[in-house]
Scaffold this motif. Structure first.
Motif, PDB file in Angstrom:
ATOM      1  N   VAL A 320     -53.994   5.909 -11.058  1.00  0.00           N
ATOM      2  CA  VAL A 320     -53.451   7.117 -10.428  1.00  0.00           C
ATOM      3  C   VAL A 320     -53.115   8.118 -11.522  1.00  0.00           C
ATOM      4  CG1 VAL A 320     -52.472   5.992  -8.391  1.00  0.00           C
ATOM      5  CG2 VAL A 320     -51.069   6.222 -10.451  1.00  0.00           C
ATOM      6  N   GLU A 321     -53.207   9.390 -11.168  1.00  0.00           N
ATOM      7  CA  GLU A 321     -52.747  10.453 -12.053  1.00  0.00           C
ATOM      8  C   GLU A 321     -51.506  11.059 -11.434  1.00  0.00           C
ATOM      9  OE1 GLU A 321     -54.219  14.661 -14.096  1.00  0.00           O
ATOM     10  OE2 GLU A 321     -55.650  13.382 -13.016  1.00  0.00           O
ATOM     11  N   LEU A 322     -50.500  11.315 -12.285  1.00  0.00           N
ATOM     12  CA  LEU A 322     -49.204  11.785 -11.792  1.00  0.00           C
ATOM     13  C   LEU A 322     -48.892  13.206 -12.216  1.00  0.00           C
ATOM     14  CD1 LEU A 322     -46.724   8.822 -12.490  1.00  0.00           C
ATOM     15  CD2 LEU A 322     -47.900   9.367 -10.356  1.00  0.00           C
ATOM     16  N   GLU A 323     -48.158  13.892 -11.355  1.00  0.00           N
ATOM     17  CA  GLU A 323     -47.376  15.053 -11.779  1.00  0.00           C
ATOM     18  C   GLU A 323     -46.018  14.470 -12.115  1.00  0.00           C
ATOM     19  OE1 GLU A 323     -45.335  18.935  -9.766  1.00  0.00           O
ATOM     20  OE2 GLU A 323     -47.423  18.501  -9.214  1.00  0.00           O
ATOM     21  N   THR A 324     -45.760  14.275 -13.410  1.00  0.00           N
ATOM     22  CA  THR A 324     -44.637  13.434 -13.829  1.00  0.00           C
ATOM     23  C   THR A 324     -43.301  14.166 -13.768  1.00  0.00           C
ATOM     24  OG1 THR A 324     -44.789  14.014 -16.162  1.00  0.00           O
ATOM     25  CG2 THR A 324     -46.177  12.202 -15.390  1.00  0.00           C
ATOM     26  N   SER A 325     -42.251  13.353 -13.739  1.00  0.00           N
ATOM     27  CA  SER A 325     -40.881  13.879 -13.723  1.00  0.00           C
ATOM     28  C   SER A 325     -40.285  13.922 -15.121  1.00  0.00           C
ATOM     29  CB  SER A 325     -39.999  12.978 -12.850  1.00  0.00           C
ATOM     30  OG  SER A 325     -39.896  11.684 -13.425  1.00  0.00           O
ATOM     31  N   ARG A 357     -51.299  11.329 -18.335  1.00  0.00           N
ATOM     32  CA  ARG A 357     -50.594  11.221 -17.060  1.00  0.00           C
ATOM     33  C   ARG A 357     -51.234  10.191 -16.135  1.00  0.00           C
ATOM     34  NH1 ARG A 357     -49.689  16.948 -14.424  1.00  0.00           N
ATOM     35  NH2 ARG A 357     -51.974  16.818 -14.293  1.00  0.00           N
ATOM     36  N   LYS A 358     -52.237   9.465 -16.687  1.00  0.00           N
ATOM     37  CA  LYS A 358     -52.914   8.452 -15.885  1.00  0.00           C
ATOM     38  C   LYS A 358     -52.321   7.069 -16.146  1.00  0.00           C
ATOM     39  CE  LYS A 358     -57.524  10.287 -14.895  1.00  0.00           C
ATOM     40  NZ  LYS A 358     -58.982  10.040 -15.057  1.00  0.00           N
ATOM     41  N   LEU A 359     -52.082   6.352 -15.055  1.00  0.00           N
ATOM     42  CA  LEU A 359     -51.593   4.979 -15.141  1.00  0.00           C
ATOM     43  C   LEU A 359     -52.686   4.057 -14.612  1.00  0.00           C
ATOM     44  CD1 LEU A 359     -47.960   5.321 -13.691  1.00  0.00           C
ATOM     45  CD2 LEU A 359     -48.735   5.658 -16.035  1.00  0.00           C
ATOM     46  N   PHE A 360     -53.032   3.047 -15.397  1.00  0.00           N
ATOM     47  CA  PHE A 360     -54.046   2.078 -14.998  1.00  0.00           C
ATOM     48  C   PHE A 360     -53.351   0.750 -14.683  1.00  0.00           C
ATOM     49  CE2 PHE A 360     -56.192   5.263 -17.443  1.00  0.00           C
ATOM     50  CZ  PHE A 360     -57.436   5.403 -16.840  1.00  0.00           C
ATOM     51  N   PHE A 361     -53.674   0.189 -13.530  1.00  0.00           N
ATOM     52  CA  PHE A 361     -53.055  -1.051 -13.096  1.00  0.00           C
ATOM     53  C   PHE A 361     -54.028  -2.210 -13.238  1.00  0.00           C
ATOM     54  CE2 PHE A 361     -50.532   2.210 -11.221  1.00  0.00           C
ATOM     55  CZ  PHE A 361     -49.258   1.695 -11.108  1.00  0.00           C
ATOM     56  N   ASP A 362     -53.508  -3.360 -13.536  1.00  0.00           N
ATOM     57  CA  ASP A 362     -54.314  -4.568 -13.668  1.00  0.00           C
ATOM     58  C   ASP A 362     -55.002  -4.884 -12.340  1.00  0.00           C
ATOM     59  OD1 ASP A 362     -54.799  -7.606 -13.625  1.00  0.00           O
ATOM     60  OD2 ASP A 362     -54.210  -7.256 -15.711  1.00  0.00           O
ATOM     61  N   ARG A 363     -56.231  -5.393 -12.421  1.00  0.00           N
ATOM     62  CA  ARG A 363     -56.987  -5.720 -11.210  1.00  0.00           C
ATOM     63  C   ARG A 363     -56.279  -6.782 -10.373  1.00  0.00           C
ATOM     64  NH1 ARG A 363     -63.147  -6.252 -13.652  1.00  0.00           N
ATOM     65  NH2 ARG A 363     -63.405  -4.044 -14.246  1.00  0.00           N
ATOM     66  N   ARG A 364     -55.460  -7.597 -11.026  1.00  0.00           N
ATOM     67  CA  ARG A 364     -54.772  -8.668 -10.323  1.00  0.00           C
ATOM     68  C   ARG A 364     -53.489  -8.196  -9.646  1.00  0.00           C
ATOM     69  NH1 ARG A 364     -54.509 -12.469 -15.496  1.00  0.00           N
ATOM     70  NH2 ARG A 364     -54.059 -10.385 -16.319  1.00  0.00           N
ATOM     71  N   SER A 365     -53.225  -6.895  -9.698  1.00  0.00           N
ATOM     72  CA  SER A 365     -51.985  -6.361  -9.113  1.00  0.00           C
ATOM     73  C   SER A 365     -51.932  -6.520  -7.604  1.00  0.00           C
ATOM     74  CB  SER A 365     -51.827  -4.878  -9.464  1.00  0.00           C
ATOM     75  OG  SER A 365     -52.866  -4.118  -8.850  1.00  0.00           O
TER      76      SER A 365
END
Length: 801
Positions: A320-325, A357-365
């Protein structure tokens, strides 16, 4: 000087608190504490724990803050003796009888009134302090800074307030929800956290669409870090952090931040982030800055959220890409997606990689990416890096030995000795105080001389200067007093014979009353008063939202040949003595007193009073104290007692003292939080809410479909009543055989006809016309009434929602 008081559910938490600047910790033992799910310390731990704390200049308080049942009094005595011999500095107590035992058995241990005692006004404080001689009182968490200042101004008892942590939605000591739904009592440390569950809002019979707002009774957590200067100005002595069920990382981090606040060090954005990450359902100042119902309870979740990370602006498979706080984003951090859905169905996981600003999550999530969309929020729920940093503060670091910290009170006036008191010890000067011409004994001078404790194993903590006028005494004499005090403090603590003390405080049992049983009926409307008159009732209570109707109720009762007692509100704040005056002006036969502040008010005016269930009479020692110091006609048995415990109470005290409620809709939550204002208006308080409580009938539906009835009182406090009535009819014959003669039926929403029918049935039953099971069957036939044994059930099971 001020005190920072931190929670400790285990040894690691105790070390974390000490390492991060706590002046004192509070903790529980396996019995009589309101956090039974905490690890807690054992009696065998106590000497070692107190030695550890005192070596580093920290005090140890035991949370002894539950009601004590009759069969448990001897066990309570044994625990008090163990605490005193181990050198415990203070005991935090809810039960009045247990508090009296602490005072009598261990006079050197400080006695602190728990927030469970529900002290909310100067009048309530004065009544309790009058016979317990409190060393401190922990005020209800619903108090504002202004109200706290009023209590402090009008009394001499040092005050303690909660400044951080979870907020109960109900007044502590007044929540019967877990008891009502599953025979687990919050007054016994077994809270099932029903306030954190989702509820549906039903208004005038229709379910209101609320979207993601489901947690109507779940407050945000308290964070008063910005209010600390105001609390100091208000005269608060001790600043308490909630969290005996929390981790040592939480204890360390939160203690560190509030140490800075009390030391007047600037609170940074990192500090605020730390408070959010350690545990947060959202943070607010609670009630401290005044009433703002929507700020307290937004209703969107009941679990930990952490820090707001930002909004999803784009997404792909696994990212996901965020508009961060502005919150830091790091590999290993935990996150949860906020899609406004059922919180039990929320998705989340640990971040594998961060690129801008991109967060990558593990495939096992296990995240279903088809459910993730732009516009959804992302909360950061864990920060392993922060936790690792915090853990270093007590793991491996060397603590500074300071010596046992002393709280000293100095008193006296010209022509009399100077008296120094500490931990039940009292030392007087041989030289008399004189009026000072130049250099009076100020707090600074006293601290300078009394603080010369090098090599004694002690250090000076708080100094309370209670000297009258500007006085002086030779400094050499002050030093002699200090040396004598140290000698006495090193002596073995005084512990009196607990069994003998208990025997002395127990009331005498008298012969069983042979008179006929008496039915008393609590009415909540004029229509119900009319119904009681039609049924031939002889004694009624009136508990109305509008106290201005009390005059008419008294008139109707007199015309109907009924004795009438009027109920006070459950809570009385410092500016609410006027409620008592309204009750008095209605000229009833007496008053049903529901809060500690009302006891002395009506006693001083010679008005007859009956103590209601909210004064929590659970054992014969508490009963004897209230009968003696409250001048009550009789006492309502606490709703925490089950059938067997009621029997024990009747067998251990004069049964004519007591009244038992045998039919009622259990008042589960009693709250400062107003559901009407929060979710049925655009306002924030009574000043601008438009009083929807006057226009609508409101119920809350729980997760199994049971509707519970919501009512507001004259102080805009809400009570949520169990939608199912309960009866103790099956136990009445046994209670009568033990001498109990006063039985109460509480009405809720019955009209005149229903009230008359219900009262008639109970009158016939108490007069021996009919069996209990016949009555139970009839009660089941009344529309909107179901029957359960509830708190009179012997077995205490699990809570079901």
């Amino acid at each position: 000087m001020t005190e920072l008081l931190a929670p400790a559910g285990n040894w690691d938490c105790a070390r974390a608190a000490v390492a991060n600047g706590a002046d004192a910790i509070y903790f529980g033992l396996p019995k009589f504490n309101a956090r039974m799910r905490a690890d807690n310390f054992t009696e065998e731990d106590l000497p070692k724990l107190m030695e550890f704390l005192h070596r580093y200049g920290v005090k140890g308080f035991v949370a002894f803050n539950t009601l004590v049942f009759p069969s448990e009094l001897e066990g309570a005595v044994e625990q008090i003796e163990v605490m005193a011999r181990a050198g415990v500095d203070a005991v935090i107590v809810q039960d009045l009888g247990a508090a009296k035992l602490v005072q009598e058995i261990a006079p050197e241990m400080e006695l602190h009134a728990s927030t469970q005692m529900t002290i909310t006004s100067p009048e309530g404080m004065a009544f309790v302090d009058g016979f317990l001689d409190l060393d401190r009182a922990v005020l209800a968490r619903e108090m504002s800074v202004e109200e706290i200042a009023r209590v402090r101004k009008n009394g001499s008892v040092p005050l303690e307030v909660f400044v951080h942590g979870a907020l109960c939605v109900a007044y502590s000591g007044q929540c019967l929800t877990s008891e009502s739904l599953g025979q687990r009592s919050a007054n016994r440390g077994e809270c099932a956290q029903a306030c954190r569950m989702p509820y549906e809002l039903v208004v005038d019979g229709e379910t209101v669409p609320m979207g993601e707002v489901r947690y109507l009774l779940s407050p945000q957590d308290l964070a008063a870090v910005d209010v600390i200067p105001d609390l100091v100005k208000a005269g608060v002595t001790s600043y308490k952090i909630e969290g005996r069920l929390k981790s040592p990382e939480y204890v360390a981090a939160v203690t560190r931040v509030y140490r800075k606040a009390l030391d007047e060090v600037e609170i940074t954005e990192k500090d605020r982030y730390t408070l959010e990450m350690m545990f947060s359902r959202g943070l607010s100042s609670g009630w401290l800055e005044g009433t703002n119902h929507p700020r307290l309870t937004h209703g969107k979740w009941g679990k930990k959220r952490g820090a707001w990370a930002g909004e999803v602006v784009a997404k792909g498979e696994g990212w996901v890409e965020l508009e961060t706080s502005g919150v830091s984003l790091n590999p290993g951090d935990g996150f949860v997606f906020d899609a406004g859905e059922d919180r039990n169905d929320e998705q989340g996981g640990m971040v594998w990689k961060v690129e801008g600003r991109k967060l990558f999550f593990d495939r096992r999530s296990g995240i279903n990416w088809n459910r993730v969309h732009a516009g959804q929020g992302l909360w950061k729920t864990s920060d392993p890096g922060l936790e690792k940093e915090v853990k270093k503060s007590w793991k491996g670091g060397r603590l500074e030995e300071k010596g046992d910290s002393l709280m000293v009170q100095v008193s006296g006036k010209a022509g009399e000795p100077l008296v120094v008191e500490c931990r039940g010890k009292k030392v007087a000067s041989e030289v008399m105080l004189e009026e000072a011409e130049k250099r009076p004994l100020t707090k600074e001078v006293l601290a300078g001389q009394l603080g010369r404790l090098g090599g004694t194993g002690f250090q000076l903590g708080l100094v309370q200067n209670s000297l009258e006028g500007e006085v002086m005494i030779p400094l050499g004499e002050l030093n002699r007093v200090r040396r004598r005090l140290v000698e006495e403090l090193k002596e073995e603590p005084v512990v009196k014979d607990g069994r003998a003390t208990l025997a002395r405080l127990m009331p005498e049992r008298v012969a069983v009353d042979e008179s006929l049983p008496e039915l008393r009926v609590l009415c909540r409307s004029l229509e119900q008063v009319e119904g009681c008159a039609q049924a031939g009732a002889k004694f009624i209570y009136c508990d109305f939202e509008d106290l201005k109707e009390y005059r008419e109720a008294v008139k109707m009762a007199r015309e109907g040949g009924m004795k009438v007692f009027l109920a006070t509100p459950r809570i009385q704040k410092p500016t609410e003595v006027g409620f008592f005056k309204l009750v008095e002006k209605a000229e009833p036969d007496g008053v049903l007193v529901r809060n500690l502040g009302g006891v002395s008010f009506f006693k001083e005016r010679g008005v007859k009073t009956i103590a209601d269930f909210s004064l929590n009479v659970a054992n014969p020692v508490s009963a004897a104290l209230l009968m003696k110091h409250g001048n009550f006609e009789n006492l309502t048995v606490s709703y925490d007692l089950n059938e067997g415990q009621v029997v024990e109470l009747l067998e251990s005290a004069p049964p004519e003292w007591f009244e038992l409620t045998v039919h009622q809709h259990m008042p589960m939550f009693h709250m400062e939080h107003c559901v009407f204002c929060t979710f049925l208006s655009e306002g924030t308080s009574i000043k601008n809410c438009g009083k929807p409580c006057d226009r609508h009938s409101v119920q809350l539906r729980d997760r199994v479909g049971q509707l519970h009835i919501l009512k507001a009182d004259v102080g805009c406090r809400n009570t949520l009543f169990n939608g199912r009535a309960q009866t103790g009819a099956g136990s009445v014959d046994e209670f009568i055989s033990l001498g109990l003669r006063k039985f109460r039926v509480e009405l809720l929403e019955e009209d005149a006809k229903q009230a008359a029918r219900l009262v008639g049935w109970y009158q016939n039953f108490l007069n021996g016309k009919g069996e209990a099971q016949d009555l139970v069957r009839k009660l089941g036939a009344i529309e909107r009434l179901g029957v359960t044994k509830g708190t009179l059930e012997q077995k205490r099971g699990e809570v079901h929602f």
